[in-house]
Scaffold this active site. Structure first.
Site, PDB file in Angstrom:
ATOM      1  N   ASN A 196       0.804  -1.219   0.000  1.00 57.86           N
ATOM      2  CA  ASN A 196       0.000   0.000   0.000  1.00 57.86           C
ATOM      3  C   ASN A 196       0.839   1.272   0.000  1.00 57.86           C
ATOM      4  O   ASN A 196       0.314   2.364  -0.264  1.00 57.86           O
ATOM      5  CB  ASN A 196      -0.971  -0.007   1.191  1.00 57.86           C
ATOM      6  CG  ASN A 196      -2.071  -1.040   1.012  1.00 57.86           C
ATOM      7  OD1 ASN A 196      -2.213  -1.611  -0.070  1.00 57.86           O
ATOM      8  ND2 ASN A 196      -2.835  -1.285   2.060  1.00 57.86           N
ATOM      9  N   ARG A 248      -8.497  -1.699  -6.916  1.00 58.37           N
ATOM     10  CA  ARG A 248      -9.030  -0.357  -6.684  1.00 58.37           C
ATOM     11  C   ARG A 248      -7.971   0.738  -6.726  1.00 58.37           C
ATOM     12  O   ARG A 248      -8.241   1.852  -7.155  1.00 58.37           O
ATOM     13  CB  ARG A 248      -9.688  -0.301  -5.308  1.00 58.37           C
ATOM     14  CG  ARG A 248     -11.041  -0.895  -5.230  1.00 58.37           C
ATOM     15  CD  ARG A 248     -11.540  -0.783  -3.819  1.00 58.37           C
ATOM     16  NE  ARG A 248     -11.514   0.586  -3.357  1.00 58.37           N
ATOM     17  CZ  ARG A 248     -12.462   1.468  -3.595  1.00 58.37           C
ATOM     18  NH1 ARG A 248     -13.514   1.142  -4.295  1.00 58.37           N
ATOM     19  NH2 ARG A 248     -12.358   2.699  -3.129  1.00 58.37           N
ATOM     20  N   CYS A 265     -16.340  -4.145  -4.360  1.00 58.01           N
ATOM     21  CA  CYS A 265     -15.265  -5.014  -3.929  1.00 58.01           C
ATOM     22  C   CYS A 265     -15.849  -6.084  -3.024  1.00 58.01           C
ATOM     23  O   CYS A 265     -17.037  -6.054  -2.708  1.00 58.01           O
ATOM     24  CB  CYS A 265     -14.152  -4.210  -3.281  1.00 58.01           C
ATOM     25  SG  CYS A 265     -14.036  -4.270  -1.547  1.00 58.01           S
ATOM     26  N   ARG A 309     -17.450   0.469  -1.223  1.00 58.95           N
ATOM     27  CA  ARG A 309     -16.221   1.264  -1.203  1.00 58.95           C
ATOM     28  C   ARG A 309     -16.250   2.406  -2.238  1.00 58.95           C
ATOM     29  O   ARG A 309     -15.621   2.348  -3.288  1.00 58.95           O
ATOM     30  CB  ARG A 309     -14.991   0.376  -1.399  1.00 58.95           C
ATOM     31  CG  ARG A 309     -14.798  -0.589  -0.248  1.00 58.95           C
ATOM     32  CD  ARG A 309     -13.558  -1.419  -0.397  1.00 58.95           C
ATOM     33  NE  ARG A 309     -12.341  -0.696  -0.083  1.00 58.95           N
ATOM     34  CZ  ARG A 309     -11.116  -1.115  -0.412  1.00 58.95           C
ATOM     35  NH1 ARG A 309     -10.966  -2.223  -1.079  1.00 58.95           N
ATOM     36  NH2 ARG A 309     -10.064  -0.427  -0.083  1.00 58.95           N
ATOM     37  N   PRO A 310     -16.971   3.483  -1.908  1.00 59.08           N
ATOM     38  CA  PRO A 310     -17.180   4.570  -2.873  1.00 59.08           C
ATOM     39  C   PRO A 310     -15.908   5.382  -3.174  1.00 59.08           C
ATOM     40  O   PRO A 310     -14.925   5.282  -2.446  1.00 59.08           O
ATOM     41  CB  PRO A 310     -18.208   5.461  -2.168  1.00 59.08           C
ATOM     42  CG  PRO A 310     -18.031   5.180  -0.716  1.00 59.08           C
ATOM     43  CD  PRO A 310     -17.605   3.741  -0.621  1.00 59.08           C
ATOM     44  N   VAL A 311     -15.957   6.180  -4.260  1.00 56.07           N
ATOM     45  CA  VAL A 311     -14.860   7.116  -4.567  1.00 56.07           C
ATOM     46  C   VAL A 311     -15.390   8.548  -4.668  1.00 56.07           C
ATOM     47  O   VAL A 311     -14.772   9.403  -5.275  1.00 56.07           O
ATOM     48  CB  VAL A 311     -14.125   6.728  -5.877  1.00 56.07           C
ATOM     49  CG1 VAL A 311     -13.290   5.471  -5.682  1.00 56.07           C
ATOM     50  CG2 VAL A 311     -15.091   6.571  -7.045  1.00 56.07           C
ATOM     51  N   ASP A 312     -16.559   8.779  -4.036  1.00 54.98           N
ATOM     52  CA  ASP A 312     -17.175  10.104  -4.123  1.00 54.98           C
ATOM     53  C   ASP A 312     -16.260  11.215  -3.604  1.00 54.98           C
ATOM     54  O   ASP A 312     -16.211  12.313  -4.168  1.00 54.98           O
ATOM     55  CB  ASP A 312     -18.511  10.105  -3.351  1.00 54.98           C
ATOM     56  CG  ASP A 312     -18.343   9.680  -1.897  1.00 54.98           C
ATOM     57  OD1 ASP A 312     -17.585   8.718  -1.643  1.00 54.98           O
ATOM     58  OD2 ASP A 312     -18.941  10.317  -1.007  1.00 54.98           O
ATOM     59  N   ASP A 363      -7.033  -3.455   8.455  1.00 52.18           N
ATOM     60  CA  ASP A 363      -6.350  -4.530   7.725  1.00 52.18           C
ATOM     61  C   ASP A 363      -5.779  -5.600   8.651  1.00 52.18           C
ATOM     62  O   ASP A 363      -5.197  -6.585   8.175  1.00 52.18           O
ATOM     63  CB  ASP A 363      -5.229  -3.957   6.842  1.00 52.18           C
ATOM     64  CG  ASP A 363      -5.774  -3.124   5.699  1.00 52.18           C
ATOM     65  OD1 ASP A 363      -6.967  -3.273   5.378  1.00 52.18           O
ATOM     66  OD2 ASP A 363      -5.008  -2.317   5.130  1.00 52.18           O
ATOM     67  N   ILE A 384     -14.219   1.115  10.291  1.00 47.37           N
ATOM     68  CA  ILE A 384     -13.859   1.654   8.962  1.00 47.37           C
ATOM     69  C   ILE A 384     -14.742   1.007   7.900  1.00 47.37           C
ATOM     70  O   ILE A 384     -15.363   1.684   7.081  1.00 47.37           O
ATOM     71  CB  ILE A 384     -12.370   1.381   8.628  1.00 47.37           C
ATOM     72  CG1 ILE A 384     -11.448   1.825   9.773  1.00 47.37           C
ATOM     73  CG2 ILE A 384     -11.985   2.031   7.291  1.00 47.37           C
ATOM     74  CD1 ILE A 384     -11.338   3.300  10.002  1.00 47.37           C
ATOM     75  N   ARG A 424      -1.941 -11.326  -3.866  1.00 47.02           N
ATOM     76  CA  ARG A 424      -2.077  -9.882  -4.100  1.00 47.02           C
ATOM     77  C   ARG A 424      -1.283  -9.081  -3.086  1.00 47.02           C
ATOM     78  O   ARG A 424      -0.865  -7.960  -3.371  1.00 47.02           O
ATOM     79  CB  ARG A 424      -3.551  -9.468  -3.983  1.00 47.02           C
ATOM     80  CG  ARG A 424      -4.436 -10.053  -5.042  1.00 47.02           C
ATOM     81  CD  ARG A 424      -5.812  -9.454  -4.943  1.00 47.02           C
ATOM     82  NE  ARG A 424      -5.734  -7.995  -5.058  1.00 47.02           N
ATOM     83  CZ  ARG A 424      -6.769  -7.187  -4.996  1.00 47.02           C
ATOM     84  NH1 ARG A 424      -7.966  -7.676  -4.848  1.00 47.02           N
ATOM     85  NH2 ARG A 424      -6.606  -5.888  -5.099  1.00 47.02           N
TER      86      ARG A 424
HETATM   87  N1  EPU Z   1     -14.706   6.461   1.714  1.00 43.60           N
HETATM   88  C1  EPU Z   1     -15.786   7.152   1.250  1.00 43.60           C
HETATM   89  N2  EPU Z   1     -15.665   7.822   0.056  1.00 43.60           N
HETATM   90  C2  EPU Z   1     -14.519   7.814  -0.658  1.00 43.60           C
HETATM   91  C3  EPU Z   1     -13.412   7.119  -0.156  1.00 43.60           C
HETATM   92  C4  EPU Z   1     -13.532   6.440   1.041  1.00 43.60           C
HETATM   93  O1  EPU Z   1     -16.848   7.170   1.859  1.00 43.60           O
HETATM   94  O2  EPU Z   1     -14.478   8.435  -1.714  1.00 43.60           O
HETATM   95  C5  EPU Z   1     -14.813   5.734   3.001  1.00 43.60           C
HETATM   96  C6  EPU Z   1     -14.676   4.232   2.837  1.00 43.60           C
HETATM   97  O3  EPU Z   1     -15.886   3.618   2.470  1.00 43.60           O
HETATM   98  C7  EPU Z   1     -14.191   3.821   4.207  1.00 43.60           C
HETATM   99  C8  EPU Z   1     -13.322   5.005   4.641  1.00 43.60           C
HETATM  100  O4  EPU Z   1     -13.696   6.077   3.795  1.00 43.60           O
HETATM  101  O5  EPU Z   1     -15.260   3.698   5.096  1.00 43.60           O
HETATM  102  C9  EPU Z   1     -11.838   4.796   4.539  1.00 43.60           C
HETATM  103  O6  EPU Z   1     -11.485   4.279   3.252  1.00 43.60           O
HETATM  104  P1  EPU Z   1     -10.116   4.678   2.552  1.00 43.60           P
HETATM  105  O7  EPU Z   1     -10.435   5.543   1.391  1.00 43.60           O
HETATM  106  O8  EPU Z   1      -9.179   5.192   3.563  1.00 43.60           O
HETATM  107  O9  EPU Z   1      -9.597   3.279   2.011  1.00 43.60           O
HETATM  108  P2  EPU Z   1      -8.783   3.021   0.681  1.00 43.60           P
HETATM  109  O10 EPU Z   1      -7.841   4.129   0.425  1.00 43.60           O
HETATM  110  O11 EPU Z   1      -9.714   2.608  -0.399  1.00 43.60           O
HETATM  111  C10 EPU Z   1      -6.756   1.856   1.860  1.00 43.60           C
HETATM  112  C11 EPU Z   1      -6.028   0.543   1.744  1.00 43.60           C
HETATM  113  C12 EPU Z   1      -6.899  -0.559   2.304  1.00 43.60           C
HETATM  114  C13 EPU Z   1      -7.247  -0.232   3.751  1.00 43.60           C
HETATM  115  C14 EPU Z   1      -7.904   1.155   3.850  1.00 43.60           C
HETATM  116  C15 EPU Z   1      -8.170   1.608   5.271  1.00 43.60           C
HETATM  117  C16 EPU Z   1      -4.634   0.790  -0.209  1.00 43.60           C
HETATM  118  C17 EPU Z   1      -4.362   0.414  -1.626  1.00 43.60           C
HETATM  119  N3  EPU Z   1      -5.741   0.279   0.327  1.00 43.60           N
HETATM  120  O12 EPU Z   1      -7.949   1.726   1.093  1.00 43.60           O
HETATM  121  O13 EPU Z   1      -6.113  -1.734   2.249  1.00 43.60           O
HETATM  122  O14 EPU Z   1      -8.128  -1.202   4.256  1.00 43.60           O
HETATM  123  O15 EPU Z   1      -7.039   2.139   3.218  1.00 43.60           O
HETATM  124  O16 EPU Z   1      -6.995   1.659   5.989  1.00 43.60           O
HETATM  125  O17 EPU Z   1      -3.848   1.504   0.400  1.00 43.60           O
HETATM  126  C18 EPU Z   1      -5.732  -4.054   2.121  1.00 43.60           C
HETATM  127  O18 EPU Z   1      -4.513  -3.803   1.991  1.00 43.60           O
HETATM  128  O19 EPU Z   1      -6.165  -5.204   2.396  1.00 43.60           O
HETATM  129  C19 EPU Z   1      -6.667  -2.960   1.969  1.00 43.60           C
HETATM  130  C20 EPU Z   1      -7.918  -3.154   1.639  1.00 43.60           C
END
Ligand code: EPU
Length: 423
Positions: A23, A94, A118, A123-126, A309, A331, A401
């Site tokens: 990550n 993602r 997923c 897991r939104p990207v809004d 994680d 989370i 992965r």
């Molecule tokens: N969220 C939103 N909107 C968004 C983005 C996130 O509502 O646009 C919410 C998510 O639904 C969640 C929270 O924000 O409830 C935190 O999500 P975050 O965006 O921090 O997660 P991520 O960046 O998609 C990374 C790691 C994940 C890890 C999470 C939390 C990477 C590639 N992925 O995901 O790692 O679980 O942070 O720490 O860095 C893993 O390695 O197994 C893994 C899934």
């Protein structure tokens, strides 16, 4: 498709080297596209997600050379001429969505597929998209793709608050702002070591970023970045996973090398409470269980709190604790696909909303179980290593992965894991 055949129980005895972080590597790879000259990333783990992202990057015309025997990745973005990331690759991982920020920064335009769902929810990207709009980037959605463009070479920037705090959105917005936004402030920014390494690396490449590691990150535009040689961080989730694996068998005696214990946040505090003896000595962590495991309840939080994680691994550890404990994920609310599989191995645990209750201790016994995501998979491997008899762990591609050569590392310290083709 491969499966693991695991014979247990086996104590783990010996030294396990920690690999580079998945990550942390992925954002560095995206950052390398912002420069005009090549970047070298050392300590890059040989993982499926890294190979996938290499292919995503290659689509843009960037040259990628992975010197696997040295864990060294060289990315030469000088010929980048196609700012797109197609669905067929983005859907596999993602984090490919980091291409949006990287391509906005490098090319001022991007066409990047939405990642889709997923294994454990939407897991939104809004926040990523709203953040770019707040920065002054034009964003539209067309047939499952995000189309980004800028009206001028420089956008005004401004301020955006992440609610909830998000690792991915923080990284994407930093990547997008570095060469485009006059001044952009991210509030409630993620404080993860992955974000800090990214910002420090970008600054060494010529960027102007302040506040990484705090809740407010300020990015001011620079015109040019140059490639550098950078060392990736060791994987803190692999470190925590193997600490837990070592704690699960009373006769284990394991030393993890090449760690950054300062990246573990509050995890060692929870670990201390289980009563298993461990010592941190510079970059080494030794774990020598000396009796039973106390039940310890945890709740996941953003960094430096207990990481989501590691919650599946913790629940697995708690099946061997003397008493009842709970694991609450604040989370992600439904990341519990490992629960029915652990039950098949003889554990006594149940889920209510985002909380798992575990009643220990149960002698686990081997059977067939199925991996459903990366952290669930490793938890089943850990459970199988203390279960009596033979377990089949199906669909271990999830493990590939995110854990570099897991079975080789574990077999070298006494586990009995065979990888074979799953019919
Ligand atoms: N969220 C939103 N909107 C968004 C983005 C996130 O509502 O646009 C919410 C998510 O639904 C969640 C929270 O924000 O409830 C935190 O999500 P975050 O965006 O921090 O997660 P991520 O960046 O998609 C990374 C790691 C994940 C890890 C999470 C939390 C990477 C590639 N992925 O995901 O790692 O679980 O942070 O720490 O860095 C893993 O390695 O197994 C893994 C899934």
């Amino acid at each position: 498709m491969d499966k693991f055949i695991i014979e247990g129980p086996t104590p783990l005895k010996g030294v396990i080297p920690i690999s580079g972080s998945k990550n942390a590597a992925l954002p560095l790879m995206a950052a390398s596209l912002l420069a005009e000259t090549p970047t070298t990333i050392n300590l890059t783990p040989r993982l499926k997600d890294i190979y996938t992202f290499n292919n995503v990057i290659r689509v843009t015309g960037t040259e990628v050379e992975f010197k696997e025997d040295q864990n060294q990745l060289v990315i030469d973005p000088s010929k980048l001429n196609f700012p797109e990331a197609p669905y067929d690759l983005v859907r596999r991982m993602r984090a490919s969505f980091y291409m949006l920020g990287a391509l906005i920064g490098r090319a001022g335009e991007a066409k990047v597929s939405l990642p889709g769902g997923c294994a454990w929810g939407p897991r939104p990207v809004d926040l990523h998209l709203k953040g770019f709009e707040a920065m002054g980037i034009n964003i539209s959605l067309e047939e499952g793709y995000v189309i980004a463009s800028v009206d001028n070479e420089t956008v005004e920037g401004g301020e955006f608050t992440l609610e909830p705090s998000s690792v991915g959105a923080t990284i994407n917005l930093v990547l997008g702002a570095v060469k485009k936004a006059k001044k952009f402030v991210i509030k409630n920014a993620a404080k993860e070591p992955d974000v800090v390494l990214l910002c420090n690396t970008l600054n060494k490449m010529g960027a102007n970023i302040k506040g990484a590691g705090t809740g407010t990150i300020t990015v001011k535009k620079v015109d040019k970045l140059h490639g550098i040689e950078v060392s990736n961080d060791p994987d803190r989730i692999e470190t925590g996973t193997l600490m837990i694996a070592a704690a699960m068998h009373p006769e284990s005696d394991v030393t993890l090398t090449g760690c950054k214990p300062e990246h573990l946040g509050t995890f060692p505090d929870s670990f201390k409470k289980i009563g298993v003896h461990f010592e941190i000595n510079g970059s080494e962590i030794s774990i020598t269980p000396n009796g039973g495991i106390n039940p310890v309840s945890i709740e996941t939080e953003i960094y430096p709190g207990f990481p989501t994680d590691l919650q599946a691994q913790w629940a697995t550890l708690m099946t061997q604790a003397e008493g009842t404990s709970t694991v609450t994920d604040n989370i992600y609310y439904d990341r519990f696909s490992y629960v029915p599989e652990l039950r098949r191995l003889g554990a006594d645990l149940s889920v209510d909303k985002n909380k798992v209750t575990i009643n220990g201790k149960n002698q686990l016994s081997g059977t067939s179980v199925m991996s459903t995501d990366l952290r669930a998979s490793v938890s089943l491997v850990m459970a199988a290593m203390v279960a009596k008899g033979k377990s089949d762990i199906l669909r271990v591609y999830h493990l590939d992965r995110g854990y570099e050569q897991l079975e080789k590392k574990l077999n070298a310290v006494g586990a009995s894991i065979t990888r074979t083709n799953q019919e």
